[in-house]
Write an enzyme that holds these catalytic residues in place. Structure first.
Site, mmCIF file in Angstrom:
data_model
loop_
_atom_site.group_PDB
_atom_site.id
_atom_site.type_symbol
_atom_site.label_atom_id
_atom_site.label_comp_id
_atom_site.label_asym_id
_atom_site.label_seq_id
_atom_site.Cartn_x
_atom_site.Cartn_y
_atom_site.Cartn_z
ATOM 1 N N LEU A 83 0.746 -1.106 -0.216
ATOM 2 C CA LEU A 83 0.167 -0.045 -0.054
ATOM 3 C C LEU A 83 0.825 1.017 -0.005
ATOM 4 O O LEU A 83 0.438 2.450 -0.528
ATOM 5 C CB LEU A 83 -0.765 -0.095 1.286
ATOM 6 C CG LEU A 83 -2.020 -1.078 1.256
ATOM 7 C CD1 LEU A 83 -2.673 -1.071 2.625
ATOM 8 C CD2 LEU A 83 -3.269 -0.695 0.527
ATOM 9 N N GLY A 84 1.984 0.880 0.591
ATOM 10 C CA GLY A 84 2.821 2.268 0.918
ATOM 11 C C GLY A 84 4.148 2.006 1.474
ATOM 12 O O GLY A 84 4.496 0.954 1.917
ATOM 13 N N GLY A 86 6.873 3.733 3.967
ATOM 14 C CA GLY A 86 6.901 4.826 5.276
ATOM 15 C C GLY A 86 8.612 5.033 5.275
ATOM 16 O O GLY A 86 9.325 4.305 4.654
ATOM 17 N N GLY A 87 8.793 5.900 6.506
ATOM 18 C CA GLY A 87 10.211 6.153 6.598
ATOM 19 C C GLY A 87 10.911 4.711 6.949
ATOM 20 O O GLY A 87 12.045 4.747 7.101
ATOM 21 N N GLY A 89 9.277 1.451 7.127
ATOM 22 C CA GLY A 89 8.770 0.151 6.714
ATOM 23 C C GLY A 89 7.828 0.165 5.720
ATOM 24 O O GLY A 89 7.560 1.155 5.187
ATOM 25 N N SER A 90 7.366 -0.960 5.136
ATOM 26 C CA SER A 90 6.468 -0.864 3.949
ATOM 27 C C SER A 90 5.072 -1.358 4.671
ATOM 28 O O SER A 90 4.895 -2.019 5.675
ATOM 29 C CB SER A 90 6.738 -1.856 3.078
ATOM 30 O OG SER A 90 8.096 -1.729 2.554
ATOM 31 N N ASP A 210 3.579 14.824 14.937
ATOM 32 C CA ASP A 210 3.923 14.898 13.543
ATOM 33 C C ASP A 210 2.727 14.780 12.548
ATOM 34 O O ASP A 210 2.433 14.087 11.857
ATOM 35 C CB ASP A 210 4.881 13.428 12.973
ATOM 36 C CG ASP A 210 5.553 13.593 11.937
ATOM 37 O OD1 ASP A 210 5.617 14.609 11.299
ATOM 38 O OD2 ASP A 210 5.890 12.596 11.473
HETATM 39 N N1 LIG Z 1 -3.810 1.813 7.741
HETATM 40 C C1 LIG Z 1 -3.625 1.880 6.361
HETATM 41 N N2 LIG Z 1 -4.373 1.666 5.372
HETATM 42 C C2 LIG Z 1 -4.123 1.911 4.157
HETATM 43 N N3 LIG Z 1 -2.885 2.325 3.848
HETATM 44 C C3 LIG Z 1 -1.979 2.616 4.712
HETATM 45 C C4 LIG Z 1 -2.204 2.485 6.138
HETATM 46 N N4 LIG Z 1 -1.220 3.090 6.874
HETATM 47 C C5 LIG Z 1 -0.432 3.353 5.902
HETATM 48 N N5 LIG Z 1 -1.102 3.352 4.791
HETATM 49 C C6 LIG Z 1 -0.075 3.604 3.536
HETATM 50 O O1 LIG Z 1 1.216 3.359 3.652
HETATM 51 C C7 LIG Z 1 2.083 4.408 3.369
HETATM 52 C C8 LIG Z 1 3.105 4.506 4.277
HETATM 53 O O2 LIG Z 1 2.770 4.773 5.577
HETATM 54 P P1 LIG Z 1 3.611 4.900 6.995
HETATM 55 O O3 LIG Z 1 2.787 5.262 8.149
HETATM 56 O O4 LIG Z 1 4.483 3.730 7.142
HETATM 57 O O5 LIG Z 1 4.699 6.077 6.519
HETATM 58 P P2 LIG Z 1 4.472 7.746 6.249
HETATM 59 O O6 LIG Z 1 3.473 8.107 7.386
HETATM 60 O O7 LIG Z 1 3.774 7.984 4.939
HETATM 61 O O8 LIG Z 1 5.724 8.230 6.401
HETATM 62 P P3 LIG Z 1 6.692 8.196 7.782
HETATM 63 O O9 LIG Z 1 6.657 6.886 8.620
HETATM 64 O O10 LIG Z 1 7.978 8.211 7.283
HETATM 65 O O11 LIG Z 1 6.072 9.416 8.613
HETATM 66 C C9 LIG Z 1 0.927 5.516 3.577
HETATM 67 O O12 LIG Z 1 1.417 6.908 2.998
HETATM 68 C C10 LIG Z 1 -0.366 4.849 3.317
HETATM 69 O O13 LIG Z 1 -0.342 5.208 1.769
#
Ligand SMILES: Nc1ncnc2c1ncn2[C@@H]1O[C@H](COP(=O)(O)OP(=O)(O)OP(=O)(O)O)[C@@H](O)[C@H]1O
Length: 687
Positions: A83-84, A86-87, A89-90, A210
């Site tokens: 789905l995405g 993040g900083g 993890g995936s 954040d």
């Molecule tokens: N509960 C969820 N349902 C659907 N998609 C999600 C969910 N959580 C995260 N994602 C997707 O995964 C991506 C990465 O999320 P994650 O929280 O790991 O990182 P982030 O918040 O974008 O970055 P960082 O952790 O660096 O602040 C998000 O941008 C979103 O698109």
């Protein structure tokens, strides 16, 4: 008589003995009834006064799930289900079989934390610990987890938010639904209510730390929920330190346990922050700056997340606050004066380690340093943004139009020399001085800048005059002339920077107005969930650091100052502007100069407020705009963005204003199109 007298007491005693049990029983029953009634009343009234709290009955702690179960549910973490990124993890979509879990919803999102990343582990623990305290429908709930410290596996299971992050929907997918004003307003309201819950209905209150569009997730119906509590912390009342106060040992205490822990921070691109946008073939936006804290989680947190460990609400706020901010002392001290246990910077294979110094500088100092472009690492934020903007201009500038300066290597060298010389001077002017820049192209920007600059000077003059007249009113909306927000905020800064010439607040300072953050120790970039790519450098919008995100982070917090709910309020203000304007807080688009003045959303919105053209800020893609609501939102955003935290409204007030329950106060004087005439009249009287 004596015998009667002697007999009577036993009789009466006997009698009283008969009376005592029913009496005591009655009192006890009445007392317990009262107690039950009070308890019920408290619960009931709490629910009534907390409309934003979840409609679920009770919060269930996250369930422990097996790694193999989650692996199966994500088809062995198939990239097609990602789905995405993040900083740390995936995130994957997972389909859990109803028999496998207790969850009613079989579709969940599974975040696989990168192994070996201490920051990732910290965020993992933080998420779990805080989730046990949060029960709100405007917050993404953590449903489960899987952890095996020996194999360094950490997975978090969230409720699935089908539409992903607000960042994606606004900037990448450009969701059709968000063109509808009502949807956008609904999103804003949900975020505000989520924050209101965290600040006012959580016990103890939680500060998210954040808030930004990528941490807001949208479900199928575009209902917004706040996610990512990796940097969140409990508000610890006794930990509040007065402005600039330094504790006895010279180190500010933010509840950090890391101050006593020998740790190593390794930042592989530390040196790159100040002057690099491209590393290798990968375009590096500020988001790509990495900080890692390397230490074993046990030594840092003192918490064992072994498979037997239960995660529940048995953790004291103090402990959690400490755990939630283990890097505070480390960051803060390392930012300012190198006051750290051991801080290691790796750059191009070179590694240097400093020993602990005793002197500490408060968070505010850090910010002044930032703003002043002072020496030390912190000053690099401005340098970096300047550098980034230059690169943006070069990129956007067609060679045919701007070619002279960049076409030949000779002219590039000359420009580079000039850049160095003029860094402390005026950036805009240096741009204008570049050879072969067509006059008609540079004129609008220059004129516009001059206008701004003259305005700024005039305001300063007026301010000085007023100060000489001895205006002391603290009420922004009173008839008397009151100090402007940035006047209040910059009073201390001015004292510190007397050595600087009076007119040295150049256009770049003005342009950087409102930009705050810790670029130099920003954490790893989050990839776009849709494209899976590092965001194009069209904007510095999502630059997460261990203390927040550049452009979203409140100035007082960025420097390691006291964290308060008002930091979230500030971030919410930025987010509100971003949602309304449908653009990043720092973004250059289209032709270079005409768009350049709008690049910094915060200063642009302030400029528009002064010009009385607030509606120019609204995203032109929005359909069926409710003008009144839009103006209200921008006004609330500007109130939230006041530099002085005490002047920002609370989230309760924000929700009240947005929902129309509270009357929105007028904008502070510095944002008013024309200064209130009565204020000046009253001064004349004083004269
Ligand atoms: N509960 C969820 N349902 C659907 N998609 C999600 C969910 N959580 C995260 N994602 C997707 O995964 C991506 C990465 O999320 P994650 O929280 O790991 O990182 P982030 O918040 O974008 O970055 P960082 O952790 O660096 O602040 C998000 O941008 C979103 O698109």
């Amino acid at each position: 008589m004596p015998s009667r007298h002697l007999l009577s007491p036993p009789q009466s005693h006997h009698h009283s003995l008969h009376l005592v049990p029913p009496l005591a029983g009655g009192i006890t029953a009445a007392f317990s009834c009262l107690l039950i009634f009070l308890l019920c009343f408290r619960r009931f009234s709490k629910k009534r006064t907390a409309p934003s709290a979840s409609d679920t009955d009770s919060k269930k702690p996250p369930h422990r799930l097996s790694y193999s179960l989650l692996r199966r549910a994500t088809s062995n973490f198939s990239p097609s289900l990602r789905l995405g990124q993040g900083g740390f993890g995936s995130v994957y979509r997972a389909d859990l079989k109803p028999n496998d879990t207790v969850f009613t919803n079989s579709n969940v999102a599974v975040k696989v934390m990168d192994s070996g990343s201490l920051q990732g582990e910290r965020e993992f623990q933080n998420e779990l610990l805080l989730s046990s305290k949060i029960d709100c429908k405007y917050v993404v709930s953590v449903m489960g987890f899987s952890s095996d410290p020996r194999k360094r596996r950490m997975l978090l299971v969230y409720e699935l938010m089908e539409n992903g992050s607000l960042q994606d929907c606004l900037f990448h997918k450009k969701s059709q639904e968000l063109r509808d004003w009502d949807k956008r307003f609904m999103v804003v309201m949900h975020i505000a209510k989520g924050l209101e819950y965290l600040h006012h209905y959580c016990d103890p209150p939680i500060i998210h730390g954040d808030i930004k569009p990528s941490n807001v997730l949208l479900d199928l119906g575009f209902n917004a929920k706040i996610g990512d509590f990796g940097l969140a912390r409990f508000k610890v009342e006794d930990n509040v330190i007065a402005e600039g106060e330094v504790k006895k040992d010279g180190v500010e205490d933010n509840g950090s346990v890391l101050e006593e822990t020998e740790s190593v921070i390794t930042t592989s691109v530390f040196e790159e922050v100040s002057n690099v946008n491209h590393v290798g073939d990968v375009e590096r936006s500020p988001e790509s700056v990495v900080v890692r804290i390397e230490a074993s989680p046990e030594t840092v947190f003192g918490v064992d997340l072994s498979p037997e460990t239960e995660v529940g609400p048995v953790v004291s706020p103090r402990t959690v606050a400490g755990m939630a901010s283990p890097s505070d002392g480390l960051e803060k001290t390392s930012v300012s004066e190198g006051n750290f246990d051991r801080y290691s910077v790796e750059s191009g294979g070179e590694r240097s380690v400093w020993k602990k110094k005793k002197k500490s500088v408060s968070g505010k100092d850090w910010w002044w340093k930032q703003d002043n472009g002072g020496d030390g690492e912190s000053g690099k934020v401005k340098d970096y943004v300047m550098e980034w903007m230059r690169n943006e201009i070069k990129k956007e500038r067609p060679k045919s139009e701007w070619g002279g300066a960049s076409s030949s290597s000779q002219s590039v060298k000359k420009t580079e020399k000039k850049k160095k010389k003029r860094r402390q001077l005026d950036w805009w002017v240096s741009l204008d001085d570049e050879k072969n820049v067509k006059k008609e192209r540079r004129r609008p920007a220059r004129e516009w800048w001059k206008e701004e600059y003259t305005e700024e000077l005039e305001r300063k003059k007026k301010k000085k005059k007023k100060q000489m007249k001895g205006s002391t009113s603290d009420d922004c909306y009173s008839e008397k002339r009151c100090p402007r927000d940035d006047e209040l905020y910059s009073e201390r800064r001015n004292k510190r920077s007397r050595s600087r010439s009076r007119g040295s607040r150049g256009s770049m300072d003005w342009w950087l107005d409102g930009l705050s953050g810790e670029l130099w120790k920003a954490r790893r970039n989050s990839y776009d969930s849709v494209s899976g790519e590092i965001p194009r450098s069209g904007g510095i919008s999502s630059t997460p650091s261990m203390r927040g995100t550049v452009c979203y982070i409140a100035p007082e917090y960025g420097g390691g100052g006291d964290i308060s709910e008002k930091c979230d309020v500030y971030s919410f203000g930025v987010l509100l502007l971003v949602v309304i304007a449908g653009r990043r807080p720092l973004q250059v688009t289209g032709s270079p100069m005409s768009e350049f003045q709008r690049a910094n959303l915060l200063s642009w919105s302030r400029h528009l407020a002064r010009a009385g053209k607030l509606l120019d800020l609204v995203d032109p893609n929005i359909q069926t705009l409710n003008v009144e609501q839009a103006l209200l939102c921008i006004t609330v955003a500007l109130l939230c963005l006041q530099k002085s935290p005490t002047r920002r409204p609370s989230m309760k007030e924000v929700v009240g204003m947005l929902s129309g329950d509270l009357i929105c106060p007028p904008l502070p004087v510095e944002y008013s199109p024309s200064p209130p005439s009565r204020a000046y009249r009253s001064h004349k009287k004083v004269r």
